[in-house]
Design an enzyme around this catalytic site. Sequence first.
Site, short mmCIF file in Angstrom:
data_model
loop_
_atom_site.label_atom_id
_atom_site.label_comp_id
_atom_site.label_asym_id
_atom_site.label_seq_id
_atom_site.Cartn_x
_atom_site.Cartn_y
_atom_site.Cartn_z
N HIS A 31 4.05 -10.17 2.06
CA HIS A 31 3.97 -10.31 0.60
C HIS A 31 4.80 -11.48 0.09
O HIS A 31 4.46 -12.10 -0.91
CB HIS A 31 4.35 -8.98 -0.07
CG HIS A 31 3.34 -7.89 0.22
ND1 HIS A 31 3.64 -6.54 0.22
CD2 HIS A 31 2.02 -7.97 0.55
CE1 HIS A 31 2.54 -5.85 0.52
NE2 HIS A 31 1.56 -6.69 0.73
N ASP B 176 -17.36 -4.50 3.95
CA ASP B 176 -16.62 -5.13 5.04
C ASP B 176 -15.98 -6.45 4.53
O ASP B 176 -16.68 -7.29 3.95
CB ASP B 176 -17.59 -5.42 6.19
CG ASP B 176 -16.91 -6.15 7.32
OD1 ASP B 176 -16.25 -5.48 8.13
OD2 ASP B 176 -16.99 -7.39 7.37
N GLY B 177 -14.69 -6.60 4.76
CA GLY B 177 -13.98 -7.74 4.22
C GLY B 177 -14.42 -9.08 4.80
O GLY B 177 -14.44 -10.09 4.11
N SER C 125 -0.91 -5.44 -1.77
CA SER C 125 -1.34 -6.81 -2.08
C SER C 125 -2.25 -6.89 -3.32
O SER C 125 -2.13 -7.88 -4.07
CB SER C 125 -2.03 -7.43 -0.86
OG SER C 125 -3.03 -6.59 -0.33
N GLU D 197 -12.42 -3.36 0.41
CA GLU D 197 -11.83 -2.23 1.15
C GLU D 197 -12.97 -1.33 1.60
O GLU D 197 -13.81 -0.95 0.79
CB GLU D 197 -10.83 -1.47 0.26
CG GLU D 197 -10.29 -0.17 0.82
CD GLU D 197 -9.62 -0.30 2.20
OE1 GLU D 197 -8.76 -1.18 2.36
OE2 GLU D 197 -9.99 0.49 3.11
N ASP E 30 -5.72 -9.19 6.20
CA ASP E 30 -4.66 -8.26 6.65
C ASP E 30 -5.30 -7.02 7.29
O ASP E 30 -5.19 -5.91 6.77
CB ASP E 30 -3.83 -7.88 5.40
CG ASP E 30 -2.67 -6.96 5.74
OD1 ASP E 30 -2.22 -6.95 6.91
OD2 ASP E 30 -2.20 -6.26 4.81
N HIS F 129 -8.84 -7.06 3.12
CA HIS F 129 -8.46 -5.71 3.55
C HIS F 129 -7.41 -5.21 2.56
O HIS F 129 -6.20 -5.34 2.79
CB HIS F 129 -7.89 -5.74 4.97
CG HIS F 129 -8.87 -6.19 6.01
ND1 HIS F 129 -9.30 -7.48 6.12
CD2 HIS F 129 -9.52 -5.49 6.99
CE1 HIS F 129 -10.18 -7.57 7.11
NE2 HIS F 129 -10.33 -6.37 7.66
C1 LIG Z 1 -3.09 -3.23 6.51
S1 LIG Z 1 -4.07 -2.37 5.39
C2 LIG Z 1 -4.09 -3.43 4.00
C3 LIG Z 1 -2.79 -3.53 3.23
C4 LIG Z 1 -2.84 -4.45 2.04
N1 LIG Z 1 -3.42 -5.73 2.39
C5 LIG Z 1 -1.46 -4.68 1.47
O1 LIG Z 1 -0.80 -5.67 1.86
O2 LIG Z 1 -1.04 -3.91 0.62
C6 LIG Z 1 -5.67 -2.62 6.05
C7 LIG Z 1 -6.80 -1.99 5.25
O3 LIG Z 1 -8.04 -2.52 5.73
C8 LIG Z 1 -9.04 -1.52 5.63
N2 LIG Z 1 -10.13 -1.95 6.50
C9 LIG Z 1 -10.26 -1.78 7.85
N3 LIG Z 1 -11.35 -2.45 8.29
C10 LIG Z 1 -11.90 -3.06 7.22
C11 LIG Z 1 -13.00 -3.95 7.03
N4 LIG Z 1 -13.78 -4.33 8.06
N5 LIG Z 1 -13.26 -4.40 5.79
C12 LIG Z 1 -12.50 -4.02 4.73
N6 LIG Z 1 -11.44 -3.20 4.84
C13 LIG Z 1 -11.14 -2.74 6.06
C14 LIG Z 1 -8.32 -0.27 6.02
O4 LIG Z 1 -9.00 0.86 5.51
C15 LIG Z 1 -6.94 -0.48 5.38
O5 LIG Z 1 -6.90 0.09 4.10
#
Ligand SMILES: C[S@@+](CC[C@H](N)C(=O)[O-])C[C@H]1O[C@@H](n2cnc3c(N)ncnc32)[C@H](O)[C@@H]1O
Length: 283
Positions: A19, A141-142, A98, A116, A162, A42
């Site tokens: 962050h 999907d991100g 984030s 997400e 992330d 993500h």
């Molecule tokens: C590490 S966390 C994110 C934390 C956030 N970026 C933060 O800094 O506050 C990862 C997230 O990615 C999501 N996720 C996993 N695979 C994904 C994908 N292919 N596309 C989007 N989200 C995904 C998970 O459900 C999880 O909530």
Amino acid sequence: MLSYQHGFHAGNHADVIKHIAWIGVLEHLKKKNKPFTLFDTHSGAGKYQFDDAEMRQNKEFETGISKLGSFSETSSYLLNRYLDVVEPFYKQQCYPGSPVISESSLRDGDTLHLMELHPAEFAKLQRVMKRAHGCHLHKRDGFEGLLALTPPKPNRGAVLIDPPYERFQEYQEVTRAVKKMYEHWQQGIVVIWYPLLSARAGKKQGASEAMYQQLSDLAKTSFVAELIVEDVKDDNGMYGSGVCILNPPWQLDENLQEALQALSAALGEDISTSLRWLKREGE
Ligand SMILES: C[S@@+](CC[C@H](N)C(=O)[O-])C[C@H]1O[C@@H](n2cnc3c(N)ncnc32)[C@H](O)[C@@H]1O
């Protein structure tokens, strides 16, 4: 299969370095009076309460934000900026994810795309962001969303990537998505968080290092910054983490270096930090 929940880790040392770096990018984008677009591939749940069951289980925030919780001024402009953003949440016993951090930087005309995939995390994100302006929430999907939504118009902007890295393939998915993105949006600044893993992680050990070497070929300039919180031993899993920044803004390296030095002083004696250029202009 989506099993990762960021609530178990929110506010830990890894969130702190990620962050701080991201806020360094946001500060740069805000310097010009021209709109920008942000992508968070993500996003997670957006905000995390210290008294949630997940947060209470391992209390990982005690390795990160709790150690900085006095919020006194430091010698680093960027660390102070991070503390300014986090302090109002900390006072309410929570840690901002984030999406909330990005949203706090938006001005009229700026745009934030939040992706997400996890249904329960997405539902929480919707609740947290329901009054936010300039934000678009995508339950998709991100990596796929990033390629579909770029290049933005106008084309100033940045991406935070992330992933949970629960699956080994995620390292390759990051590289593939960034490569494709740069085929149509060369100006984008990209911040990728990665874990530093010991032998306990099996074949994932060394995967982050291989990933950022491949990523460094994709942009004109890049560096990595790392925060190491434990000695590397075979059995300690994640001993630190880092961010790989592609097309970093001017002076982010200096600002981040200062922030990491001030951060290591605050987090304790066993902490070490580093910042290494992977590719400089013209190399
Ligand atoms: C590490 S966390 C994110 C934390 C956030 N970026 C933060 O800094 O506050 C990862 C997230 O990615 C999501 N996720 C996993 N695979 C994904 C994908 N292919 N596309 C989007 N989200 C995904 C998970 O459900 C999880 O909530």
